[in-house]
Design a protein around this motif. Sequence first.
Motif, short mmCIF file in Angstrom:
data_model
loop_
_atom_site.label_atom_id
_atom_site.label_comp_id
_atom_site.label_asym_id
_atom_site.label_seq_id
_atom_site.Cartn_x
_atom_site.Cartn_y
_atom_site.Cartn_z
N PHE A 1 0.74 -1.22 0.17
CA PHE A 1 -0.23 0.19 -0.15
C PHE A 1 1.01 1.14 -0.11
CE2 PHE A 1 -3.02 -3.06 2.29
CZ PHE A 1 -3.88 -3.03 1.13
N LYS A 2 2.10 1.26 0.69
CA LYS A 2 2.93 2.28 1.03
C LYS A 2 3.51 2.60 -0.54
CE LYS A 2 6.69 3.47 3.74
NZ LYS A 2 7.71 3.06 4.32
N ALA A 3 3.95 1.46 -1.12
CA ALA A 3 4.44 1.76 -2.35
C ALA A 3 3.37 2.35 -3.46
CB ALA A 3 5.00 0.43 -3.14
N VAL A 4 2.17 2.07 -3.34
CA VAL A 4 1.02 2.76 -4.25
C VAL A 4 1.15 4.36 -3.75
CG1 VAL A 4 -1.42 2.86 -4.50
CG2 VAL A 4 -0.30 0.73 -4.17
N GLU A 5 1.11 4.36 -2.54
CA GLU A 5 1.01 5.90 -2.06
C GLU A 5 2.26 6.50 -2.96
OE1 GLU A 5 -1.04 7.86 0.20
OE2 GLU A 5 -2.15 6.25 -0.86
N GLY A 6 3.62 5.92 -2.82
CA GLY A 6 4.76 6.45 -3.52
C GLY A 6 4.63 6.76 -4.82
N LEU A 7 3.59 5.79 -5.65
CA LEU A 7 3.47 6.03 -6.94
C LEU A 7 2.81 6.95 -7.22
CD1 LEU A 7 4.05 4.46 -9.79
CD2 LEU A 7 2.19 2.94 -9.17
N ILE A 8 1.96 7.27 -6.57
CA ILE A 8 0.79 8.26 -6.83
C ILE A 8 1.48 9.89 -6.68
CG2 ILE A 8 -1.14 9.83 -5.87
CD1 ILE A 8 -2.33 6.88 -5.10
N THR A 9 2.40 9.85 -5.69
CA THR A 9 3.26 11.03 -5.24
C THR A 9 4.11 11.23 -6.43
OG1 THR A 9 3.31 10.61 -2.92
CG2 THR A 9 4.94 12.15 -3.62
N LYS B 1 -8.62 4.04 -5.61
CA LYS B 1 -8.46 2.51 -4.93
C LYS B 1 -7.56 3.03 -3.55
CE LYS B 1 -8.10 -0.17 -9.16
NZ LYS B 1 -8.32 -1.66 -8.69
N SER B 2 -6.66 3.83 -3.39
CA SER B 2 -6.00 4.01 -2.24
C SER B 2 -6.89 4.59 -1.10
CB SER B 2 -4.80 4.97 -2.37
OG SER B 2 -4.05 5.24 -1.53
N ASN B 3 -7.91 5.46 -1.54
CA ASN B 3 -8.86 6.09 -0.69
C ASN B 3 -9.73 4.79 -0.10
OD1 ASN B 3 -7.64 8.55 -0.94
ND2 ASN B 3 -9.44 9.06 -2.50
N GLN B 4 -9.91 4.13 -1.11
CA GLN B 4 -10.74 2.78 -0.56
C GLN B 4 -9.89 2.16 0.30
OE1 GLN B 4 -12.00 0.76 -4.13
NE2 GLN B 4 -12.88 2.90 -5.00
N ALA B 5 -8.79 1.81 0.24
CA ALA B 5 -7.91 0.92 0.96
C ALA B 5 -8.00 1.82 2.38
CB ALA B 5 -6.52 0.91 0.56
N LYS B 6 -7.77 3.19 2.40
CA LYS B 6 -7.65 3.81 3.61
C LYS B 6 -8.82 3.61 4.79
CE LYS B 6 -4.42 7.35 2.27
NZ LYS B 6 -4.32 8.48 1.40
N ASP B 7 -9.97 3.41 3.74
CA ASP B 7 -11.48 3.35 4.55
C ASP B 7 -11.34 1.88 5.10
OD1 ASP B 7 -12.30 5.70 3.75
OD2 ASP B 7 -13.61 5.12 1.99
N TYR B 8 -11.08 1.15 4.47
CA TYR B 8 -11.01 -0.34 4.85
C TYR B 8 -10.08 -0.28 6.13
CZ TYR B 8 -10.19 -5.41 4.50
OH TYR B 8 -10.19 -6.92 4.90
N ASP C 1 -7.59 -10.75 0.19
CA ASP C 1 -8.62 -10.85 -1.03
C ASP C 1 -8.86 -9.26 -1.36
OD1 ASP C 1 -8.86 -13.54 -1.03
OD2 ASP C 1 -10.99 -13.27 0.37
N PHE C 2 -8.83 -8.34 -0.42
CA PHE C 2 -9.28 -6.97 -0.51
C PHE C 2 -8.06 -6.31 -1.73
CE2 PHE C 2 -8.20 -2.48 0.71
CZ PHE C 2 -9.44 -1.87 0.13
N TYR C 3 -6.77 -6.80 -0.93
CA TYR C 3 -5.68 -6.27 -1.55
C TYR C 3 -5.50 -7.02 -3.29
CZ TYR C 3 -0.84 -5.95 -3.21
OH TYR C 3 0.17 -5.33 -3.96
N ARG C 4 -5.82 -7.97 -3.33
CA ARG C 4 -5.99 -8.65 -4.47
C ARG C 4 -6.74 -7.97 -5.50
NH1 ARG C 4 -5.29 -14.67 -3.33
NH2 ARG C 4 -6.90 -14.11 -2.05
N LYS C 5 -8.31 -7.69 -4.97
CA LYS C 5 -9.16 -6.97 -6.10
C LYS C 5 -8.56 -5.72 -6.12
CE LYS C 5 -12.93 -9.73 -4.05
NZ LYS C 5 -13.15 -9.59 -2.75
N GLN C 6 -8.25 -4.92 -5.03
CA GLN C 6 -7.58 -3.54 -5.28
C GLN C 6 -6.63 -3.33 -6.20
OE1 GLN C 6 -10.67 -2.08 -4.46
NE2 GLN C 6 -9.42 -0.46 -3.69
N PHE C 7 -5.35 -4.07 -5.85
CA PHE C 7 -3.88 -3.88 -6.45
C PHE C 7 -3.46 -5.08 -7.24
CE2 PHE C 7 -4.62 -0.99 -2.42
CZ PHE C 7 -4.49 0.17 -3.36
N GLY C 8 -4.44 -6.03 -7.46
CA GLY C 8 -3.73 -7.17 -8.21
C GLY C 8 -3.09 -6.80 -9.47
N GLU C 9 -3.73 -5.95 -10.11
CA GLU C 9 -3.37 -5.20 -11.45
C GLU C 9 -1.79 -4.68 -11.42
OE1 GLU C 9 -6.41 -2.24 -12.19
OE2 GLU C 9 -5.26 -0.69 -11.24
N LEU C 10 -1.42 -4.42 -10.12
CA LEU C 10 0.01 -3.96 -10.04
C LEU C 10 1.28 -5.12 -9.78
CD1 LEU C 10 -0.55 -0.89 -7.58
CD2 LEU C 10 -0.59 -0.84 -10.16
#
Length: 442
Positions: free
Chosen positions: A245-253, A277-284, A343-352
């Motif tokens: 998740f942290k790497a996703v944030e880094g990517l957005i930055t 997707k990152s916002n949804q992860a934060k909610d989760y 499962d949540f991660y796979r759905k949100q970020f499996g494409e990465l």
Amino acid sequence: MRKHFNRRAFIKNSSLGAMATPFLFHNKEDNDEQKSGIPVKMSYKTLGRTGFQVSDIAIGAPPSEAVLKAALKSGMNYIDTAEQYGNGNNEKLIGKVIKDFDRKKIFISTKIYEEGKYKSQQDVVERVRKAVERLQSDYVDCVMLHSAENTRILKDEAFHGAMDQLKAEGKVKYVGVSCHGSTWYLPPEEDLETVLLNAVGDGRFDVFLMTYNFVNQEKAERVLRACAEKKVGTTIMKSNPMITFKAVEGLITKMEEEKGKPVNDTLMAWRDRLQDKSNQAKDYFGKYGIADDEHLVDAAIQFVISNPDAHSVCLPFKNISDIERWIHLSGKTLKKEQASLLDFYRKQFGELNCHFGCRECATACPHNVQVSTIMRYNYYFQNKGQEKYAMEKYAALEGNKADVCRDCPGYCEDACPHGVLARHMLSMAHENLSTDCSLNLL
Ligand code: SF4
Ligand code: SF4
């Protein structure tokens, strides 16, 4: 010794759709154990036909004498190394430490690499003898054919002749193989599953070191089942996903930094999608009391430990804190809430997450870019903190680098059955691994 893994429980807890409920990820017992600093009891599994009882958590390429000592004292007894690691220095480090421990209770696996074909039986024999000397031991438990890229090298007679000779001399007990899949520009074109199922069929390999994680499941699980049938011991590497998740944030930055440059609509659309997707992860995370990436990494490791056919997972301990953090996972099975997070991660970020050892998009690329190999080097860079090593590997990679992806429509993405955004991820990998470009995806 404690341990009893149940295949049915593993399948139940790791299946898609496990229901999440509010929870704390570690139970009280875990927290008490961690706070007290007293190591939990280590669990052991039988390493296939070797019959050796190995800790379900292994030490992958120990980084220092202090870390190795602490790991051995905690009850870990499988050490993975290679001639290539530090040009023999990793074996030397192990040799210095194991003198103070009961050698018979430790299983050491080293690897020797040769691209395409081993030079000669005598060369392999000499190299293994030197490894045994560096280990300050009379023998090494297992010698692996390092990074087998195709089924042809599995049959290498110089390697096998040397193993027969060294086994007869008592210098080597077992023979193994490690695999990341093929090098694309060199035929034959074979993926990790093809190579390793052939190694099972070959019958001369007692132990595997293979990639397996919750994102990259199906092929590896077919290999693990075949190993269980033939009593091949299995050790696992790369149990974490490529992108946290942290790497996703880094990517957005990073993408934000591109904003002022000539407009790149594709990049901005991707940034928006990732931000959602990152916002949804934060909610989760907020809903379930998850503080950071550590829960994801722990769950990923627990997933592998929970599989009874995966005997020991090699973890990249950087320091003693890592040991204290991960040791409590030994002997435990994946909890429902951990399965839900995965499962949540796979759905949100499996494409990465490109699949290690995969080559399903290979024929689609007009430039023969080694997609999964470059993604693996980026994993070393991003997840393992091995920036220098990853950049050196990338610089030494033959064939086209991922800079060619910038001007490509992304044929590999169309061909990928796993929906991986390969073009974007390769561009990011090139950005990380080379010194000569900025993130410019169009
Ligand atoms: S983006 Fe294009 S050049 Fe890059 S790997 Fe995919 S198909 Fe090949
Ligand atoms: S992009 Fe898809 S098909 Fe290509 S190597 Fe990665 S996972 Fe396999």
